[in-house]
Design a protein around this motif. Structure first.
Motif, mmCIF file in Angstrom:
data_model
loop_
_atom_site.group_PDB
_atom_site.id
_atom_site.type_symbol
_atom_site.label_atom_id
_atom_site.label_comp_id
_atom_site.label_asym_id
_atom_site.label_seq_id
_atom_site.Cartn_x
_atom_site.Cartn_y
_atom_site.Cartn_z
ATOM 1 N N LEU A 190 0.844 -1.184 0.000
ATOM 2 C CA LEU A 190 0.000 0.000 0.000
ATOM 3 C C LEU A 190 0.885 1.241 0.000
ATOM 4 O O LEU A 190 1.697 1.433 0.902
ATOM 5 C CB LEU A 190 -0.902 0.015 1.235
ATOM 6 N N CYS A 205 1.423 6.467 -8.202
ATOM 7 C CA CYS A 205 0.701 5.237 -7.875
ATOM 8 C C CYS A 205 0.953 4.119 -8.890
ATOM 9 O O CYS A 205 1.327 3.008 -8.532
ATOM 10 C CB CYS A 205 -0.791 5.543 -7.769
ATOM 11 N N ARG A 209 3.050 0.482 -8.647
ATOM 12 C CA ARG A 209 2.472 -0.822 -8.982
ATOM 13 C C ARG A 209 3.320 -1.563 -10.014
ATOM 14 O O ARG A 209 3.543 -2.765 -9.913
ATOM 15 C CB ARG A 209 1.055 -0.596 -9.535
ATOM 16 N N THR A 217 -0.903 -7.864 -4.527
ATOM 17 C CA THR A 217 -2.047 -6.965 -4.368
ATOM 18 C C THR A 217 -1.503 -5.588 -4.012
ATOM 19 O O THR A 217 -0.891 -5.406 -2.959
ATOM 20 C CB THR A 217 -2.981 -7.462 -3.248
ATOM 21 N N LYS A 219 -2.253 -1.334 -3.853
ATOM 22 C CA LYS A 219 -3.246 -0.267 -3.832
ATOM 23 C C LYS A 219 -2.593 1.024 -3.348
ATOM 24 O O LYS A 219 -1.494 1.016 -2.805
ATOM 25 C CB LYS A 219 -4.429 -0.641 -2.934
ATOM 26 N N CYS A 220 -3.305 2.143 -3.546
ATOM 27 C CA CYS A 220 -2.787 3.445 -3.139
ATOM 28 C C CYS A 220 -3.840 4.187 -2.323
ATOM 29 O O CYS A 220 -5.040 3.992 -2.511
ATOM 30 C CB CYS A 220 -2.407 4.282 -4.359
ATOM 31 N N THR A 281 -4.297 1.724 -11.017
ATOM 32 C CA THR A 281 -4.203 0.955 -9.777
ATOM 33 C C THR A 281 -5.364 1.294 -8.843
ATOM 34 O O THR A 281 -5.786 2.451 -8.786
ATOM 35 C CB THR A 281 -2.864 1.297 -9.076
ATOM 36 N N PRO A 282 -5.901 0.300 -8.121
ATOM 37 C CA PRO A 282 -6.966 0.595 -7.140
ATOM 38 C C PRO A 282 -6.550 1.715 -6.194
ATOM 39 O O PRO A 282 -5.465 1.689 -5.630
ATOM 40 C CB PRO A 282 -7.135 -0.733 -6.399
#
Length: 330
Positions: A190, A205, A209, A217, A219-220, A281-282
């Motif tokens: 994260l 971000c 990734r 997995t 995420k940001c 990215t999510p």
């Protein structure tokens, strides 16, 4: 009767002594328990500063030419292959004068950074405070370039100002360093940041990734970093003009999405509302409904309120009248 009275007197004294003794023993046991319980021992939360020595080879320097730095706490147990990075915030500098001032602070030079910082919140090692990430590898990235880790040396002035605009190089040096420390094997990661660090998180971000394993997995999280491209109360685009100066001074356009800078003024692409359109990215956006920094610097900057009509409201929303609240709502 005398014997009974004597016994009662000593019994009271004995009880008093016993009570004091029990209190002392209980206090000692509490201290012992606290020292053995990492969830209660705050001294272990102090994490030392680590200088980014490999940055010297690539020229990734803070504004004053000092080495960038970070704080790192190794993960353990189930969090050994999980990472949380947090980019420090602290605004920007948009002129030679403001950058010169900034380079004499911890936001422009590692020479002024605290050698020890306490990890708390999302970086806390206490399960009660940080149940999701307490045992992850945790990194606090110190912010020392004044342009959300997005400046480029091509924009440096060569006329004796001695300012280094190396934000992008700093980001790349941090990435290389952390990959070598185990980030390259991450199962979960994260990237987070607050304020100007939240903006840096948005900018970098996807790059973050792209450096990690495909099956990880990633995420940001941008915390209080969604700065608005809105006119102030006089209708002036104060924040847009400010960002324009930052982008021009530090050459941040090269770190922004090509699709955006190809179709509009690059400084507009420094605003999150444009950045998020291209993030793959999510991404989590966290922002207060009433962001006091944005009220004071975007909606009601000093120059926009010469008569002080907003002076109390801009410092405390509880002091706003109904008309001002309506403006804030808008």
């Amino acid at each position: 009767i005398r014997t009974l009275t004597w016994w009662r007197k000593w019994a009271k004294r004995d009880w008093a002594i016993a009570a004091v003794g029990f209190t002392i023993i209980l206090f000692a046991l509490t201290l012992l328990f606290d020292s053995r319980n990492p969830d209660l021992n705050s001294t272990d939360d102090l994490v030392p500063l680590t200088f980014l020595h490999r940055a010297k080879a690539t020229g990734a320097f803070c504004l004053d030419g000092s080495l960038p730095a970070y704080h790192f706490q190794k993960g353990f147990g189930s969090g050994s292959n999980s990472w949380v990075l947090h980019i420090e915030g602290g605004g920007w500098c948009n002129s030679i004068e403001s950058c010169n001032y900034r380079k004499r602070t911890a936001l422009g030079s590692s020479n002024y950074m605290d050698q020890l910082v306490q990890f708390s919140g999302i970086l806390s090692r206490h399960p009660s405070q940080n149940p999701d990430f307490y045992n992850w590898n945790k990194v606090k990235i110190r912010y020392c370039d004044g342009a959300s880790l997005a400046g480029h040396p091509e924009s440096e002035f060569k006329n004796g100002t001695k300012l280094f605009f190396r934000g992008q190089l700093i980001w790349e040096a941090f990435t290389d360093e952390l990959l070598s420390l185990g980030l390259s094997n991450a199962k979960q990661a994260l990237l987070s940041g607050c304020s100007a660090g939240g903006l840096a998180t948005l900018i970098h971000c996807d790059d973050f990734r792209d450096h990690l394993p495909k099956d990880a997995t990633v995420k940001c999280l941008a915390d209080a970093g969604f700065f608005l491209d809105e006119p102030d109360i006089l209708g002036q685009r104060t924040m847009r003009a400010f960002y324009h100066d930052v982008v021009q001074l530090q050459g941040t356009a090269k770190s922004l999405h090509k699709n955006c800078v190809g179709r509009m003024e690059p400084s507009k692409c420094f605003f999150p509302q444009e950045i998020v359109k291209n993030v793959r990215t999510p991404l989590f956006i966290v922002n207060p409904a009433y962001d006091f920094w944005q009220i004071q610097h975007i909606l009601v900057p000093d120059a926009s309120d010469p008569h002080g009509y907003w002076s109390r409201c801009r410092l405390n929303i509880q002091n706003c009248n109904s008309s001002q609240i309506e403006t804030l709502q808008g």
